[in-house]
Structure formats: structure tokens, C-alpha cells
Design a protein around this motif. Structure first.
Motif, PDB file in Angstrom:
ATOM      1  N   GLU A  28     -54.361 -35.983 -16.372  1.00 30.70           N
ATOM      2  CA  GLU A  28     -55.281 -36.272 -15.308  1.00 30.70           C
ATOM      3  C   GLU A  28     -56.875 -37.096 -15.280  1.00 30.70           C
ATOM      4  OE1 GLU A  28     -55.701 -31.713 -16.028  1.00 30.70           O
ATOM      5  OE2 GLU A  28     -54.135 -33.583 -15.625  1.00 30.70           O
ATOM      6  N   GLU A  29     -56.720 -36.752 -16.706  1.00 30.64           N
ATOM      7  CA  GLU A  29     -57.866 -37.985 -17.102  1.00 30.64           C
ATOM      8  C   GLU A  29     -57.393 -39.591 -17.121  1.00 30.64           C
ATOM      9  OE1 GLU A  29     -58.808 -36.955 -21.087  1.00 30.64           O
ATOM     10  OE2 GLU A  29     -58.467 -34.765 -21.152  1.00 30.64           O
ATOM     11  N   VAL A  30     -56.822 -39.609 -16.706  1.00 35.33           N
ATOM     12  CA  VAL A  30     -56.358 -41.018 -16.805  1.00 35.33           C
ATOM     13  C   VAL A  30     -56.442 -41.685 -15.337  1.00 35.33           C
ATOM     14  CG1 VAL A  30     -54.949 -43.425 -17.537  1.00 35.33           C
ATOM     15  CG2 VAL A  30     -55.079 -41.063 -19.060  1.00 35.33           C
ATOM     16  N   THR A  31     -56.760 -42.751 -14.587  1.00 36.13           N
ATOM     17  CA  THR A  31     -56.731 -42.956 -13.349  1.00 36.13           C
ATOM     18  C   THR A  31     -55.883 -44.373 -13.295  1.00 36.13           C
ATOM     19  OG1 THR A  31     -58.249 -42.305 -12.722  1.00 36.13           O
ATOM     20  CG2 THR A  31     -57.590 -44.283 -11.505  1.00 36.13           C
ATOM     21  N   LEU A  32     -54.260 -44.691 -12.893  1.00 37.00           N
ATOM     22  CA  LEU A  32     -53.281 -45.815 -13.083  1.00 37.00           C
ATOM     23  C   LEU A  32     -53.716 -46.411 -11.938  1.00 37.00           C
ATOM     24  CD1 LEU A  32     -50.710 -47.377 -13.614  1.00 37.00           C
ATOM     25  CD2 LEU A  32     -49.678 -45.486 -12.561  1.00 37.00           C
ATOM     26  N   VAL A  33     -55.004 -47.733 -11.889  1.00 33.80           N
ATOM     27  CA  VAL A  33     -54.888 -48.280 -11.196  1.00 33.80           C
ATOM     28  C   VAL A  33     -53.980 -49.220 -10.895  1.00 33.80           C
ATOM     29  CG1 VAL A  33     -56.910 -50.780 -10.217  1.00 33.80           C
ATOM     30  CG2 VAL A  33     -57.480 -48.364 -11.627  1.00 33.80           C
ATOM     31  N   ALA A  34     -52.736 -49.616  -9.666  1.00 26.47           N
ATOM     32  CA  ALA A  34     -52.334 -50.746  -9.050  1.00 26.47           C
ATOM     33  C   ALA A  34     -52.489 -51.671  -9.128  1.00 26.47           C
ATOM     34  CB  ALA A  34     -50.515 -49.531  -8.920  1.00 26.47           C
ATOM     35  N   VAL A  35     -52.655 -52.664  -9.941  1.00 26.40           N
ATOM     36  CA  VAL A  35     -52.414 -53.962  -9.273  1.00 26.40           C
ATOM     37  C   VAL A  35     -52.072 -54.738  -8.652  1.00 26.40           C
ATOM     38  CG1 VAL A  35     -53.343 -56.258 -11.117  1.00 26.40           C
ATOM     39  CG2 VAL A  35     -54.559 -53.734 -11.845  1.00 26.40           C
ATOM     40  N   ALA A 207     -58.578 -44.704 -23.132  1.00 26.97           N
ATOM     41  CA  ALA A 207     -58.982 -45.615 -21.876  1.00 26.97           C
ATOM     42  C   ALA A 207     -58.828 -44.094 -20.696  1.00 26.97           C
ATOM     43  CB  ALA A 207     -57.827 -46.189 -21.372  1.00 26.97           C
ATOM     44  N   THR A 208     -60.161 -44.868 -19.639  1.00 23.66           N
ATOM     45  CA  THR A 208     -59.854 -43.620 -18.535  1.00 23.66           C
ATOM     46  C   THR A 208     -59.509 -44.424 -17.276  1.00 23.66           C
ATOM     47  OG1 THR A 208     -62.359 -44.339 -17.896  1.00 23.66           O
ATOM     48  CG2 THR A 208     -62.274 -42.475 -19.150  1.00 23.66           C
ATOM     49  N   HIS A 209     -59.358 -45.714 -17.337  1.00 21.19           N
ATOM     50  CA  HIS A 209     -58.645 -46.052 -16.188  1.00 21.19           C
ATOM     51  C   HIS A 209     -57.719 -47.534 -16.263  1.00 21.19           C
ATOM     52  CE1 HIS A 209     -62.148 -44.939 -14.195  1.00 21.19           C
ATOM     53  NE2 HIS A 209     -61.293 -44.732 -12.996  1.00 21.19           N
ATOM     54  N   ILE A 210     -56.403 -47.533 -16.159  1.00 24.96           N
ATOM     55  CA  ILE A 210     -55.428 -48.500 -17.218  1.00 24.96           C
ATOM     56  C   ILE A 210     -54.926 -49.364 -15.521  1.00 24.96           C
ATOM     57  CG2 ILE A 210     -54.842 -47.297 -19.181  1.00 24.96           C
ATOM     58  CD1 ILE A 210     -52.080 -47.042 -17.801  1.00 24.96           C
ATOM     59  N   ARG A 211     -54.746 -50.632 -16.392  1.00 25.14           N
ATOM     60  CA  ARG A 211     -54.520 -51.105 -14.429  1.00 25.14           C
ATOM     61  C   ARG A 211     -53.709 -52.187 -15.104  1.00 25.14           C
ATOM     62  NH1 ARG A 211     -59.467 -53.462 -18.208  1.00 25.14           N
ATOM     63  NH2 ARG A 211     -57.959 -55.281 -18.186  1.00 25.14           N
ATOM     64  N   VAL A 212     -52.582 -51.622 -14.174  1.00 26.27           N
ATOM     65  CA  VAL A 212     -50.942 -51.534 -14.732  1.00 26.27           C
ATOM     66  C   VAL A 212     -50.322 -52.848 -12.896  1.00 26.27           C
ATOM     67  CG1 VAL A 212     -48.625 -50.772 -15.529  1.00 26.27           C
ATOM     68  CG2 VAL A 212     -50.608 -50.088 -15.962  1.00 26.27           C
ATOM     69  N   GLY A 213     -49.956 -53.769 -13.364  1.00 24.61           N
ATOM     70  CA  GLY A 213     -49.634 -54.400 -12.536  1.00 24.61           C
ATOM     71  C   GLY A 213     -48.244 -54.935 -11.981  1.00 24.61           C
ATOM     72  N   THR A 214     -47.506 -55.648 -12.774  1.00 24.40           N
ATOM     73  CA  THR A 214     -46.248 -56.375 -13.722  1.00 24.40           C
ATOM     74  C   THR A 214     -45.007 -54.732 -13.904  1.00 24.40           C
ATOM     75  OG1 THR A 214     -46.459 -58.440 -14.908  1.00 24.40           O
ATOM     76  CG2 THR A 214     -44.252 -56.828 -14.855  1.00 24.40           C
ATOM     77  N   ALA A 215     -45.611 -53.685 -14.188  1.00 24.71           N
ATOM     78  CA  ALA A 215     -44.480 -52.296 -14.495  1.00 24.71           C
ATOM     79  C   ALA A 215     -44.061 -52.108 -13.878  1.00 24.71           C
ATOM     80  CB  ALA A 215     -44.857 -51.117 -15.998  1.00 24.71           C
ATOM     81  N   LEU A 216     -45.750 -51.804 -12.377  1.00 28.08           N
ATOM     82  CA  LEU A 216     -45.710 -50.930 -11.195  1.00 28.08           C
ATOM     83  C   LEU A 216     -44.188 -52.127 -10.168  1.00 28.08           C
ATOM     84  CD1 LEU A 216     -48.410 -49.660 -10.785  1.00 28.08           C
ATOM     85  CD2 LEU A 216     -46.067 -48.018 -11.077  1.00 28.08           C
TER      86      LEU A 216
END
Length: 221
Positions: A28-35, A207-216
Motif C-alpha cells: 500500500e506504500e506504492v501507488t500504481l498509475v495506469a498510463v 518508488a512511491t508511484h510507478i507509471r505503468v502503461g504497456t504491462a496493463l
């Protein structure tokens, strides 16, 4: 896309959990930002239905075209601006986005300060740092960070932390480690770093926020 949305989200979440376990952190310390940049609303809805609530867009105009309706349908959704922001789009960004990852220059500090006053919204921001010293990318020089941080705070801009995009095709871990150290040196908790190819490494380095596009979403056309 629709039949794979839940599977892809589950797979990314499993990788987040695994990296957090190795780093002795809580997921919960990591926010997944779906790009979701360049993806139409029809590709985003399945992920929304699967429970993903934080999304990233690169351009204000593109986000304006699809997100107002989606945010009405899925009211708890947060929208993050992860691409470069032109000063003349600051007011539009302040109205639409819940977080801005690309504050990188004094002129944008001024524009956002005015936009926040006008709209009555104090949107949290990350200062983007040019961690790889690449002129073609956005981001303030490491040496300029103290001054920019001071200007942002003077303008009452809430600064969450730092954001970086390491050089493409090079091992990213040293850049993530450097950014974590710089954030620590300035007493900043937030670190927006890591994308589809390296987010587990980013998590292990704070990292507290990761910016993930292709994997999603899969590869863009």
C-alpha cells in the motif's frame, strides 16, 4: 483488451507485492498509475471495472476528450498528468488533474500558482528532475532543484516529491538510487519512478508511484 484487463492488473499487482516483500515494504506504500495515454475510453473501462482507480495521461487535450465522462461513471478515479505541461495549459490541468508529475521550471511554477488561485484547487505536484542529464527530456537540472523547490513552496504549490525518467536502454537502478538520495536530501517523501520495464527495481529503491502503461494495456499501435 477486455478479457485480459483483470489478468494484466493481477499480474502487475503480483509483481508489486513481490518487489515490496523483497524490499520489506508494504504494497500500500506504492501507488500504481495506469498510463492510459493514446488509449481510447473503451480500452480503459475494463481496467476501471477491474478496480484500478489511478490513471496517467500525457496531454491535457487528450485527457479532456475522454476523462470527464469516465470520472463521472467511476467517481473515485484519480487522474495524474505524467507528461510535459505547457504553461498556457496550466489552468486546464488544474481543473482536470488530481496530481501533476512534471513541474520542471520557474515559468511553470508561476503559471500553476496563478491557476491554483483561480480554480481554487491546490493540485499536488512532483518536481521532474533530469536525472540522466538529457537535454531532449523535460526536467530541471539537479543543480537547479533547490531553487525550484523554494519557488514552488513560495507559490503554495504542494510538492509531493520528485519524478524522473532514466535514459532509455541503460540500467535504471543507479538513476533510481540517485533520485532517492536527492529526495532524502531535500526531505521529500514521494518518488515517481519506474515504468513497465523496470518498476520492480524502482519499488526496491523506494518508488512511491510507478507509471505503468504497456504491462496493463499492451503495446500501443
Amino acid at each position: 483488451m477486455s478479457e485480459n484487463a483483470t489478468d494484466r492488473l493481477d499480474a502487475v499487482q503480483a509483481e508489486i507485492d513481490k518487489a515490496c516483500k523483497i524490499a520489506r515494504r508494504k504494497p500500500e506504500e506504492v501507488t500504481l498509475v495506469a498510463v492510459s495515454k493514446t488509449h481510447p475510453a473503451r480500452d480503459i473501462v475494463p481496467l476501471l471495472e477491474a478496480g484500478q482507480r489511478v490513471y496517467g495521461e500525457n496531454r491535457v487535450q487528450e485527457a479532456q476528450g475522454k476523462w470527464p465522462v469516465l470520472k463521472e461513471q467511476f467517481s473515485e478515479t484519480q487522474l495524474h498528468l505524467v507528461g510535459q505541461l505547457q504553461s498556457n495549459k496550466a489552468e486546464d490541468a488544474a481543473q482536470l488533474f488530481d496530481c501533476i508529475h512534471s513541474l520542471d521550471r520557474p515559468s511553470l511554477v508561476k503559471a500553476l500558482g496563478k491557476a491554483f488561485d483561480k480554480t481554487g484547487r491546490q493540485v499536488p505536484c512532483f518536481i521532474q528532475v533530469d536525472i540522466g542529464e538529457e537535454e531532449q527530456k523535460g526536467g530541471c537540472a539537479i543543480a537547479d532543484l533547490p531553487d525550484l523547490l523554494e519557488q514552488a513552496r513560495a507559490a503554495d504549490i504542494p510538492v509531493l516529491g520528485l519524478m524522473c525518467v532514466p535514459p532509455f536502454g541503460i540500467e535504471s537502478a543507479p538513476y533510481f538510487a540517485l533520485m532517492a538520495k536527492i529526495a532524502d536530501d531535500h526531505g521529500l517523501q514521494g518518488r515517481s519512478m519506474g515504468m513497465s520495464g523496470d518498476y520492480p527495481t524502482a519499488i526496491m529503491l523506494g518508488a512511491t508511484h510507478i507509471r505503468v502503461g504497456t504491462a496493463l494495456f499492451g503495446q500501443r499501435d
